[in-house]
Design an enzyme around this catalytic site. Structure first.
Site, PDB file in Angstrom:
ATOM      1  N   GLU A  63      -6.613  -1.281  -3.806  1.00  0.00           N
ATOM      2  CA  GLU A  63      -7.001   0.129  -3.638  1.00  0.00           C
ATOM      3  C   GLU A  63      -6.665   0.972  -4.864  1.00  0.00           C
ATOM      4  O   GLU A  63      -5.606   0.809  -5.469  1.00  0.00           O
ATOM      5  CB  GLU A  63      -6.260   0.725  -2.425  1.00  0.00           C
ATOM      6  N   ASP A  75       0.868  -1.183   0.000  1.00  0.00           N
ATOM      7  CA  ASP A  75       0.000   0.000   0.000  1.00  0.00           C
ATOM      8  C   ASP A  75       0.901   1.228   0.000  1.00  0.00           C
ATOM      9  O   ASP A  75       1.680   1.434   0.935  1.00  0.00           O
ATOM     10  CB  ASP A  75      -0.895  -0.036   1.252  1.00  0.00           C
ATOM     11  N   ASP A 108      -3.203   7.238  -3.831  1.00  0.00           N
ATOM     12  CA  ASP A 108      -3.076   6.174  -2.830  1.00  0.00           C
ATOM     13  C   ASP A 108      -3.509   4.885  -3.520  1.00  0.00           C
ATOM     14  O   ASP A 108      -4.563   4.849  -4.163  1.00  0.00           O
ATOM     15  CB  ASP A 108      -4.014   6.536  -1.664  1.00  0.00           C
ATOM     16  N   GLU A 143     -10.684   1.179  -0.672  1.00  0.00           N
ATOM     17  CA  GLU A 143      -9.752   0.083  -0.378  1.00  0.00           C
ATOM     18  C   GLU A 143     -10.405  -1.084   0.355  1.00  0.00           C
ATOM     19  O   GLU A 143     -10.356  -1.161   1.564  1.00  0.00           O
ATOM     20  CB  GLU A 143      -8.512   0.582   0.373  1.00  0.00           C
ATOM     21  N   HIS A 203     -11.368   6.314   2.130  1.00  0.00           N
ATOM     22  CA  HIS A 203     -11.343   7.655   2.729  1.00  0.00           C
ATOM     23  C   HIS A 203     -11.214   8.728   1.673  1.00  0.00           C
ATOM     24  O   HIS A 203     -10.788   8.446   0.545  1.00  0.00           O
ATOM     25  CB  HIS A 203     -10.136   7.738   3.677  1.00  0.00           C
ATOM     26  N   HIS A 212      -6.074  10.860   5.292  1.00  0.00           N
ATOM     27  CA  HIS A 212      -7.352  10.286   5.723  1.00  0.00           C
ATOM     28  C   HIS A 212      -8.360  11.378   6.041  1.00  0.00           C
ATOM     29  O   HIS A 212      -8.599  11.708   7.193  1.00  0.00           O
ATOM     30  CB  HIS A 212      -7.162   9.326   6.901  1.00  0.00           C
TER      31      HIS A 212
HETATM   32 CO    CO Z   1      -5.753   4.451   1.541  1.00  0.00          CO
END
Ligand code: CO
Length: 291
Positions: free
Chosen positions: A276, A85, A96, A188, A155, A163
């Site tokens: 994600e 990640d 992200d 995610e 998020h 976040h």
């Molecule tokens: Co994330």
């Protein structure tokens, strides 16, 4: 959305997917986790971005927030299910992205999270509630006989904030925030063969500034100044700091100056997969920045 902002989001996404795809090729038994983490973080910089947070490499029952420590000797093992990640940003505009690399035989578990992500992406557009997104994720994961992890969420992404609201749950909630045109969100899904909940375990290598306030100790002051300058409100790894005695970091966490991100692990020891992408919400759909 402002054209310049959009360009930066798209560029961050392009840099990130290039770095992640190259890093995936390096993950195999015997290779050090630290080597992969440093590779991906350096590659992001070579390509013109900056890491938005330390490279997370969570293995097997670990779901999130594991990053190697300085001089970490740990290696990937045969059979591991590895979640990579990673985040990249340009002037605070964040991409992200996470992928799962299966060094064992957990094909269905990996597919469950990936299918869930694309099922969720299919329903995203301005005007849709995040509870619909959660339902798509839950349905896809359950169709494989697995469970979504209920206390990990997608998020929003705001400049220098990894976040931000809204939280995007990995299951159907009663009601939820409505997605709006121009929102940047990361979806995610996490799938597990365990009970579907994570808890903290002791290890912690990731921190961020929560509330900068005057501190008395000189070294602590220097650490905070350094972190604020380099990472602002973004998470950083202990190994990124030239000196960061454990005792000082713990004290800053207790004082509410730093936030700690301890490793999160599936409570029943279940294996975990994750996938994600980052999206810009639009009328009638979304643009995926990390694809
Ligand atoms: Co994330």
């Amino acid at each position: 959305m402002d054209e310049e902002v959009r360009e930066k989001l798209l560029k961050a996404g392009e840099i990130l997917r290039t770095a992640v795809n190259e890093a995936v090729e390096k993950i195999s038994p015997g290779v050090k986790l630290l080597e992969v983490a440093e590779f991906v973080e350096n590659r992001i910089e070579e390509l013109g971005g900056k890491p938005a947070f330390p490279c997370n490499i969570s293995i097997n029952s670990d779901a999130a927030h594991f990053t190697p420590k300085r001089d970490d000797e740990r290696v990937f093992d045969d059979g591991d299910i590895v979640k990579l990640d990673v985040g990249a940003h340009i002037d605070g505009y964040i991409a992200d992205m996470a992928v799962t690399v299966d060094l064992g035989s957990n094909n269905d578990l990996v597919k469950a999270a990936k299918d869930a992500l694309f099922a969720a992406i299919d329903v995203v557009k301005a005007g849709v509630s995040v509870s619909e997104v959660g339902k798509a994720i839950e349905d896809a994961i359950k169709s494989y006989g697995f469970k979504p992890i209920v206390n990990l969420t997608g998020h929003g992404l705001l400049p220098y904030l990894t976040h931000a609201p809204p939280s995007i749950y990995n299951y159907a909630t009663e009601r939820g925030v409505t997605l709006e045109e121009g929102m940047v969100i990361a979806i995610e899904p996490f799938a597990t063969d365990g009970v579907g909940r994570v808890v903290e375990r002791g290890e912690c290598e990731i921190y961020s500034i929560l509330q900068p306030r005057p501190v008395r100790m000189k070294l602590a002051r220097e650490i905070i100044r350094d972190v604020q300058e380099k990472y602002k409100t973004l998470p950083f790894a202990k190994r990124w700091l030239s000196k960061a005695p454990e005792i000082i970091l713990s004290k800053l966490v207790r004082e509410g100056v730093l936030r700690a991100y301890p490793v999160l692990t599936e409570v029943s020891g279940g294996l975990v997969s994750q996938w994600e992408h980052t999206l810009i919400v639009e009328d009638g759909g979304a643009t995926i920045t990390t694809i």
